[in-house]
Motif scaffolding. Structure first.
Motif, PDB file in Angstrom:
ATOM      1  N   THR A  63       0.836  -1.195   0.000  1.00  0.00           N
ATOM      2  CA  THR A  63       0.000   0.000   0.000  1.00  0.00           C
ATOM      3  C   THR A  63       0.875   1.250   0.000  1.00  0.00           C
ATOM      4  O   THR A  63       2.038   1.206   0.423  1.00  0.00           O
ATOM      5  CB  THR A  63      -0.933  -0.005   1.235  1.00  0.00           C
ATOM      6  N   VAL A  64       0.308   2.334  -0.464  1.00  0.00           N
ATOM      7  CA  VAL A  64       0.986   3.623  -0.423  1.00  0.00           C
ATOM      8  C   VAL A  64      -0.076   4.707  -0.289  1.00  0.00           C
ATOM      9  O   VAL A  64      -1.196   4.564  -0.793  1.00  0.00           O
ATOM     10  CB  VAL A  64       1.859   3.860  -1.685  1.00  0.00           C
ATOM     11  N   ARG A  85       3.470   8.894   1.223  1.00  0.00           N
ATOM     12  CA  ARG A  85       3.765   8.482   2.589  1.00  0.00           C
ATOM     13  C   ARG A  85       3.468   7.011   2.766  1.00  0.00           C
ATOM     14  O   ARG A  85       2.702   6.428   2.026  1.00  0.00           O
ATOM     15  CB  ARG A  85       2.857   9.239   3.579  1.00  0.00           C
ATOM     16  N   MET A  86       4.012   6.464   3.807  1.00  0.00           N
ATOM     17  CA  MET A  86       3.674   5.123   4.298  1.00  0.00           C
ATOM     18  C   MET A  86       3.610   4.070   3.201  1.00  0.00           C
ATOM     19  O   MET A  86       2.666   3.284   3.140  1.00  0.00           O
ATOM     20  CB  MET A  86       2.376   5.163   5.088  1.00  0.00           C
ATOM     21  N   LEU A  87       4.623   4.024   2.360  1.00  0.00           N
ATOM     22  CA  LEU A  87       4.719   2.907   1.428  1.00  0.00           C
ATOM     23  C   LEU A  87       5.035   1.676   2.276  1.00  0.00           C
ATOM     24  O   LEU A  87       5.979   1.692   3.060  1.00  0.00           O
ATOM     25  CB  LEU A  87       5.809   3.140   0.391  1.00  0.00           C
ATOM     26  N   LEU A 102       4.589   0.163  -6.645  1.00  0.00           N
ATOM     27  CA  LEU A 102       3.901   1.270  -5.985  1.00  0.00           C
ATOM     28  C   LEU A 102       4.622   2.595  -6.225  1.00  0.00           C
ATOM     29  O   LEU A 102       3.982   3.628  -6.440  1.00  0.00           O
ATOM     30  CB  LEU A 102       3.737   0.980  -4.500  1.00  0.00           C
ATOM     31  N   VAL A 103       5.944   2.580  -6.212  1.00  0.00           N
ATOM     32  CA  VAL A 103       6.697   3.804  -6.508  1.00  0.00           C
ATOM     33  C   VAL A 103       6.407   4.245  -7.945  1.00  0.00           C
ATOM     34  O   VAL A 103       6.174   5.432  -8.203  1.00  0.00           O
ATOM     35  CB  VAL A 103       8.208   3.608  -6.265  1.00  0.00           C
ATOM     36  N   ASP A 104       6.403   3.305  -8.878  1.00  0.00           N
ATOM     37  CA  ASP A 104       6.093   3.652 -10.273  1.00  0.00           C
ATOM     38  C   ASP A 104       4.704   4.276 -10.395  1.00  0.00           C
ATOM     39  O   ASP A 104       4.505   5.234 -11.145  1.00  0.00           O
ATOM     40  CB  ASP A 104       6.179   2.414 -11.168  1.00  0.00           C
ATOM     41  N   LEU A 105       3.739   3.723  -9.656  1.00  0.00           N
ATOM     42  CA  LEU A 105       2.384   4.275  -9.654  1.00  0.00           C
ATOM     43  C   LEU A 105       2.401   5.732  -9.201  1.00  0.00           C
ATOM     44  O   LEU A 105       1.796   6.607  -9.841  1.00  0.00           O
ATOM     45  CB  LEU A 105       1.490   3.447  -8.720  1.00  0.00           C
ATOM     46  N   VAL A 106       3.080   6.002  -8.106  1.00  0.00           N
ATOM     47  CA  VAL A 106       3.148   7.359  -7.555  1.00  0.00           C
ATOM     48  C   VAL A 106       3.788   8.311  -8.557  1.00  0.00           C
ATOM     49  O   VAL A 106       3.268   9.402  -8.821  1.00  0.00           O
ATOM     50  CB  VAL A 106       3.934   7.367  -6.228  1.00  0.00           C
ATOM     51  N   VAL A 107       4.912   7.908  -9.110  1.00  0.00           N
ATOM     52  CA  VAL A 107       5.643   8.775 -10.038  1.00  0.00           C
ATOM     53  C   VAL A 107       4.779   9.074 -11.262  1.00  0.00           C
ATOM     54  O   VAL A 107       4.665  10.241 -11.680  1.00  0.00           O
ATOM     55  CB  VAL A 107       6.988   8.134 -10.439  1.00  0.00           C
ATOM     56  N   VAL A 118       8.714  14.657  -7.165  1.00  0.00           N
ATOM     57  CA  VAL A 118       8.052  13.856  -6.140  1.00  0.00           C
ATOM     58  C   VAL A 118       9.023  13.761  -4.973  1.00  0.00           C
ATOM     59  O   VAL A 118      10.218  13.505  -5.171  1.00  0.00           O
ATOM     60  CB  VAL A 118       7.696  12.437  -6.646  1.00  0.00           C
ATOM     61  N   VAL A 119       8.515  13.958  -3.767  1.00  0.00           N
ATOM     62  CA  VAL A 119       9.345  13.890  -2.574  1.00  0.00           C
ATOM     63  C   VAL A 119       8.722  12.947  -1.557  1.00  0.00           C
ATOM     64  O   VAL A 119       7.519  12.672  -1.598  1.00  0.00           O
ATOM     65  CB  VAL A 119       9.552  15.276  -1.927  1.00  0.00           C
ATOM     66  N   MET A 120       9.551  12.460  -0.658  1.00  0.00           N
ATOM     67  CA  MET A 120       9.084  11.613   0.434  1.00  0.00           C
ATOM     68  C   MET A 120      10.163  11.524   1.491  1.00  0.00           C
ATOM     69  O   MET A 120      11.330  11.765   1.209  1.00  0.00           O
ATOM     70  CB  MET A 120       8.707  10.219  -0.076  1.00  0.00           C
ATOM     71  N   SER A 121       9.737  11.204   2.699  1.00  0.00           N
ATOM     72  CA  SER A 121      10.671  10.992   3.806  1.00  0.00           C
ATOM     73  C   SER A 121      10.566   9.553   4.259  1.00  0.00           C
ATOM     74  O   SER A 121       9.504   8.938   4.176  1.00  0.00           O
ATOM     75  CB  SER A 121      10.328  11.910   4.989  1.00  0.00           C
ATOM     76  N   THR A 122      11.682   9.037   4.754  1.00  0.00           N
ATOM     77  CA  THR A 122      11.729   7.669   5.239  1.00  0.00           C
ATOM     78  C   THR A 122      12.650   7.610   6.446  1.00  0.00           C
ATOM     79  O   THR A 122      13.527   8.472   6.612  1.00  0.00           O
ATOM     80  CB  THR A 122      12.204   6.708   4.128  1.00  0.00           C
ATOM     81  N   LEU A 123      12.442   6.621   7.282  1.00  0.00           N
ATOM     82  CA  LEU A 123      13.356   6.429   8.402  1.00  0.00           C
ATOM     83  C   LEU A 123      14.757   6.134   7.873  1.00  0.00           C
ATOM     84  O   LEU A 123      14.907   5.377   6.894  1.00  0.00           O
ATOM     85  CB  LEU A 123      12.892   5.276   9.283  1.00  0.00           C
TER      86      LEU A 123
END
Length: 165
Positions: A63-64, A85-87, A102-107, A118-123
């Protein structure tokens, strides 16, 4: 594998997949964060919740959360940029291409919408996820790194949609 918007009947499974995907990273965090991860209904209501399923079943593999302009789930994006968020990928589905799909879908979604990036944050500890982002062409944007709470350090990645990965 196929992707689609989450349906009401998916929300419980989406929450459980998200909790399972983040379990090794949420160890010392409060029960409040686990509730936050599990709360797919709010993400679906305040942003766009997407899922990946096998072609032949409705099992939630991953999920994303796509955060369109105006969504309270946006954290680091600027005007004209998309953010997600929350991929999360089910631990049983890791290594099968779910995260990359899922990343391809977002992009593609944000490219179609005319976003500049496109931006995102991750731990910082989520090294496997970061490999997926780098393979998709994302690069670190350390000027946007941040910490939502003491001891939780997030690193930010950005994909310029004018660039080719």
């Amino acid at each position: 594998m196929r992707t689609r918007r989450a349906r009401p009947g998916d929300l419980e499974s989406v929450g459980e997949v998200t909790v399972a995907a983040y379990a090794e990273f949420a160890g010392g965090n409060t029960a409040g964060y686990v509730r936050h991860l599990r709360d797919a209904a709010t993400r679906d209501r305040e942003a766009e919740l997407w899922v990946a399923t096998p072609d032949d079943t409705e099992e939630i593999l991953g999920t994303v959360t796509i955060t369109p302009p105006g969504s309270p789930w946006r954290e680091v994006s600027r005007d004209g940029e998309g953010e997600f968020r929350m991929l999360a990928v089910s631990p049983q589905a890791r290594g099968t291409g779910v995260g990359a799909t899922l990343v391809d879908l977002v992009v593609e979604r944000f490219r179609t919408d005319g976003a500049t990036a496109v931006v995102m944050s991750t731990l910082a500890a989520m090294q496997s996820a970061q490999r997926i982002y780098r393979r998709a062409g994302f690069v670190r944007d350390p000027d946007r790194d941040w910490s939502p709470a003491p001891g939780i350090d997030l690193v930010t990645y950005r994909l310029d949609l004018g660039a080719t990965p």
